[in-house]
Design an enzyme around this catalytic site. Structure first.
Site, PDB file in Angstrom:
ATOM      1  N   CYS A  12     -12.452  -1.124 -13.639  1.00  0.00           N
ATOM      2  CA  CYS A  12     -13.664  -0.395 -14.048  1.00  0.00           C
ATOM      3  C   CYS A  12     -13.770  -0.355 -15.576  1.00  0.00           C
ATOM      4  O   CYS A  12     -14.009  -1.378 -16.195  1.00  0.00           O
ATOM      5  CB  CYS A  12     -13.669   0.990 -13.408  1.00  0.00           C
ATOM      6  SG  CYS A  12     -15.302   1.786 -13.401  1.00  0.00           S
ATOM      7  N   HIS A  32     -12.458   0.248  -7.355  1.00  0.00           N
ATOM      8  CA  HIS A  32     -11.185   0.958  -7.522  1.00  0.00           C
ATOM      9  C   HIS A  32     -10.278   0.800  -6.298  1.00  0.00           C
ATOM     10  O   HIS A  32     -10.226   1.691  -5.441  1.00  0.00           O
ATOM     11  CB  HIS A  32     -11.457   2.449  -7.749  1.00  0.00           C
ATOM     12  CG  HIS A  32     -12.097   2.759  -9.060  1.00  0.00           C
ATOM     13  ND1 HIS A  32     -11.375   2.993 -10.205  1.00  0.00           N
ATOM     14  CD2 HIS A  32     -13.401   2.874  -9.399  1.00  0.00           C
ATOM     15  CE1 HIS A  32     -12.204   3.244 -11.210  1.00  0.00           C
ATOM     16  NE2 HIS A  32     -13.443   3.173 -10.748  1.00  0.00           N
ATOM     17  N   GLU A  71      -7.191   1.251  -6.233  1.00  0.00           N
ATOM     18  CA  GLU A  71      -6.150   2.284  -6.294  1.00  0.00           C
ATOM     19  C   GLU A  71      -6.534   3.542  -5.536  1.00  0.00           C
ATOM     20  O   GLU A  71      -5.668   4.391  -5.259  1.00  0.00           O
ATOM     21  CB  GLU A  71      -5.834   2.629  -7.761  1.00  0.00           C
ATOM     22  CG  GLU A  71      -6.860   3.482  -8.477  1.00  0.00           C
ATOM     23  CD  GLU A  71      -8.023   2.711  -9.077  1.00  0.00           C
ATOM     24  OE1 GLU A  71      -8.731   3.269  -9.937  1.00  0.00           O
ATOM     25  OE2 GLU A  71      -8.227   1.541  -8.684  1.00  0.00           O
TER      26      GLU A  71
END
Length: 222
Positions: free
Chosen positions: A86, A195, A197
């Protein structure tokens, strides 16, 4: 694998990345602050999401000129692995480590939603636990994720197989060629907007992003 996470003023996803990395490595990553210049001993450097320096000027423009980025450039030049997620992707383009730019979303509004990503190749350190063509879910949260590059650059990315991930089914931000992430020519620097994660544990709502981090450990660990 020894990992470091770069923290700029305004970064807000460093803990998310730390959770993912600790889950796959068993050890907490090192937080590397923007004024530091020593990244010795690291195998992987992650530039996480957020709003570095408040996204003033352009997203990532001020962060790209932070002292730490000189060390990150040198690390990458020596073949080090660098992951930008990002805002981290935006910093990588502003720092010249990846080509192109991330512009305002085509709809001119911030997008916070899930998206689907298609894996364009699986022979890289970041995608080796996915299959080529596999589609997985990833959260996205950005206002400037519209990937842009000139025609010559896009042709080079396509011709050299440097597109990492594409938006599947729906291109939410208008990115050229539906590009969600790209690699450097040596495949060791990856920038992507969504994302992964945020989906590494069932308690988060899924594990679609876990293979990316598991693959990194397998491929990068000394």
């Amino acid at each position: 694998m020894r990992a470091g996470i770069v923290v700029f003023p305004g970064t807000n996803r460093e803990r998310d990345v730390a959770i993912a990395l600790k889950q796959v490595t068993g050890q907490a990553p090192r937080m590397v602050f923007h004024h530091e210049t020593d990244v010795a001993g690291l195998d992987l450097i992650v530039l996480p999401g957020g709003f570095s320096h408040g996204d003033y000027l352009r997203c990532g423009a001020m962060a790209a000129r932070s002292p730490v980025m000189g060390a990150v450039r040198a690390f990458a030049a020596k073949g080090g692995h660098v992951l930008g997620i990002c805002n981290g992707f935006q910093v990588l383009t502003e720092a010249g480590l990846l080509p192109g730019a991330l512009l305002r979303n085509a709809a001119l509004r911030f997008l916070s939603q899930d998206c689907k990503l298609r894996v364009e190749r699986s022979d890289t350190p970041y995608a080796c636990h996915y299959r080529k063509g596999e589609v997985f879910r990833a959260p996205m949260a950005h206002g400037d994720g519209n990937y842009f590059a000139d025609d010559a650059t896009l042709d080079r990315l396509e011709g050299e197989g440097l597109v990492a991930f594409r938006y599947e089914g729906h291109n939410p931000n208008g990115s050229a060629h539906a590009i969600a992430g790209i690699y450097s020519p040596n495949l060791r620097v990856l920038g992507l907007m969504p994302h992964p994660e945020d989906l590494v544990d069932p308690l988060m709502g899924g594990t679609d992003g876990l293979p990316l981090f598991e693959g990194m450990v397998e491929a990068i660990a000394p």
